[in-house]
Design a protein around this motif. Sequence first.
Motif, PDB file in Angstrom:
ATOM      1  N   PHE A  34      24.668  79.645  57.890  1.00 30.55           N
ATOM      2  CA  PHE A  34      25.073  80.219  59.164  1.00 30.55           C
ATOM      3  C   PHE A  34      26.458  79.717  59.550  1.00 30.55           C
ATOM      4  O   PHE A  34      26.771  78.544  59.389  1.00 30.55           O
ATOM      5  N   TYR A  36      29.016  79.498  62.891  1.00 33.78           N
ATOM      6  CA  TYR A  36      29.103  79.587  64.335  1.00 33.78           C
ATOM      7  C   TYR A  36      30.527  79.269  64.761  1.00 33.78           C
ATOM      8  O   TYR A  36      31.250  78.528  64.103  1.00 33.78           O
ATOM      9  N   GLN A  38      32.508  77.605  68.106  1.00 35.93           N
ATOM     10  CA  GLN A  38      32.279  76.876  69.343  1.00 35.93           C
ATOM     11  C   GLN A  38      33.598  76.660  70.066  1.00 35.93           C
ATOM     12  O   GLN A  38      34.514  76.034  69.534  1.00 35.93           O
ATOM     13  N   GLY A  41      33.606  73.133  75.601  1.00 38.87           N
ATOM     14  CA  GLY A  41      32.739  73.196  76.768  1.00 38.87           C
ATOM     15  C   GLY A  41      31.685  74.292  76.708  1.00 38.87           C
ATOM     16  O   GLY A  41      31.019  74.559  77.718  1.00 38.87           O
ATOM     17  N   LYS A  42      31.515  74.907  75.544  1.00 36.46           N
ATOM     18  CA  LYS A  42      30.533  75.987  75.426  1.00 36.46           C
ATOM     19  C   LYS A  42      29.585  75.745  74.262  1.00 36.46           C
ATOM     20  O   LYS A  42      29.816  74.877  73.421  1.00 36.46           O
ATOM     21  N   GLY A  43      28.513  76.510  74.235  1.00 33.52           N
ATOM     22  CA  GLY A  43      27.580  76.406  73.130  1.00 33.52           C
ATOM     23  C   GLY A  43      28.061  77.171  71.917  1.00 33.52           C
ATOM     24  O   GLY A  43      28.888  78.074  72.038  1.00 33.52           O
ATOM     25  N   PRO A  44      27.559  76.832  70.734  1.00 30.87           N
ATOM     26  CA  PRO A  44      27.930  77.573  69.530  1.00 30.87           C
ATOM     27  C   PRO A  44      27.553  79.045  69.651  1.00 30.87           C
ATOM     28  O   PRO A  44      26.469  79.377  70.135  1.00 30.87           O
ATOM     29  N   PHE A  46      26.923  82.494  67.582  1.00 26.71           N
ATOM     30  CA  PHE A  46      26.564  82.942  66.238  1.00 26.71           C
ATOM     31  C   PHE A  46      27.575  83.955  65.694  1.00 26.71           C
ATOM     32  O   PHE A  46      27.974  84.890  66.397  1.00 26.71           O
ATOM     33  N   THR A  49      25.183  85.263  59.119  1.00 24.22           N
ATOM     34  CA  THR A  49      24.191  84.638  58.258  1.00 24.22           C
ATOM     35  C   THR A  49      24.396  85.159  56.843  1.00 24.22           C
ATOM     36  O   THR A  49      24.551  86.367  56.644  1.00 24.22           O
ATOM     37  N   LEU A  87      31.659  76.045  62.999  1.00 18.62           N
ATOM     38  CA  LEU A  87      30.555  75.224  62.493  1.00 18.62           C
ATOM     39  C   LEU A  87      29.793  75.981  61.414  1.00 18.62           C
ATOM     40  O   LEU A  87      29.542  77.180  61.540  1.00 18.62           O
ATOM     41  N   GLY A  91      19.953  76.462  56.743  1.00 14.99           N
ATOM     42  CA  GLY A  91      18.558  76.453  57.149  1.00 14.99           C
ATOM     43  C   GLY A  91      17.675  76.248  55.934  1.00 14.99           C
ATOM     44  O   GLY A  91      17.934  76.820  54.877  1.00 14.99           O
ATOM     45  N   LEU A  97      17.801  73.609  60.940  1.00 17.76           N
ATOM     46  CA  LEU A  97      19.221  73.805  60.693  1.00 17.76           C
ATOM     47  C   LEU A  97      19.889  72.444  60.588  1.00 17.76           C
ATOM     48  O   LEU A  97      19.671  71.580  61.434  1.00 17.76           O
ATOM     49  N   PHE A  99      23.705  70.953  60.489  1.00 14.64           N
ATOM     50  CA  PHE A  99      25.072  71.360  60.765  1.00 14.64           C
ATOM     51  C   PHE A  99      26.075  70.440  60.094  1.00 14.64           C
ATOM     52  O   PHE A  99      25.832  69.236  59.923  1.00 14.64           O
ATOM     53  N   GLY A 100      27.235  71.004  59.763  1.00 12.17           N
ATOM     54  CA  GLY A 100      28.378  70.209  59.357  1.00 12.17           C
ATOM     55  C   GLY A 100      29.141  69.751  60.588  1.00 12.17           C
ATOM     56  O   GLY A 100      28.797  70.116  61.713  1.00 12.17           O
ATOM     57  N   GLY A 101      30.183  68.960  60.352  1.00 13.82           N
ATOM     58  CA  GLY A 101      30.950  68.402  61.460  1.00 13.82           C
ATOM     59  C   GLY A 101      31.946  69.369  62.082  1.00 13.82           C
ATOM     60  O   GLY A 101      32.534  69.067  63.115  1.00 13.82           O
TER      61      GLY A 101
END
Lengths: 109, 115
Positions: A34, A36, A38, A41-44, A46, A49, A87, A91, A97, A99-101
């Motif tokens: 996946f 993403y 980001q 100040g916000k969420g990832p 999508f 896939t 990001l 999965g 999930l 995640f990478g850095g």
Amino acid sequence: EDQVTQSPEALRLQEGESSSLNCSYTVSGLRGLFWYRQDPGKGPEFLFTLYSAGEEKEKERLKATLTKKESFLHITAPKPEDSATYLCAVGNAGNMLTFGGGTRLMVKP
Amino acid sequence: DTAVSQTPKYLVTQMGNDKSIKCEQNLGHDTMYWYKQDSKKFLKIMFSYNNKELIINETVPNRFSPKSPDKAHLNLHINSLELGDSAVYFCASSQTIRAGYYEQYFGPGTRLTVT
């Protein structure tokens, strides 16, 4: 243990200068890779896939590709609004999930 | 309409206090998650609930307790807060399309600062 490594950590581009972000992974039983985006100040958010090696997906200036060991996110002729942290996550069969850095992309006008 | 929402957006509290973070999703998904994003920006899974049942519980201190009153809500309660709990907490949700295949959608995050 599943692992995801993204490179580079940060990438500065001039507007219009195409480049690629790398995501290397090891996972037990890949159930999807996946991407993403980001923003601060916000969420990832999508993006894509990818389920199997050889698969490609595109969205505007972004194109994601997948091999058995890594994925690339190609950015063609980026614009300043593409600046964000990208990001990558894998999965596994356990619905987890990892995640990478992330890669922080900065596109200068 | 916000797909995954969290409250509060910011939470500043002192060590030793108990606090809760609420999450709601209106996507009709059957699975919800809590993630922690530390100062180095790594996102790590904490909990996962499927149809109100806990299915993933990573190595998280017992001070953290998730509660899912229904499929659309997953709350996170934290007891005896410590300085190391300071982070951004994200809620996410997904729908199991077929076994093991899913896409997770994230909320805006709650920035927790423990002083």
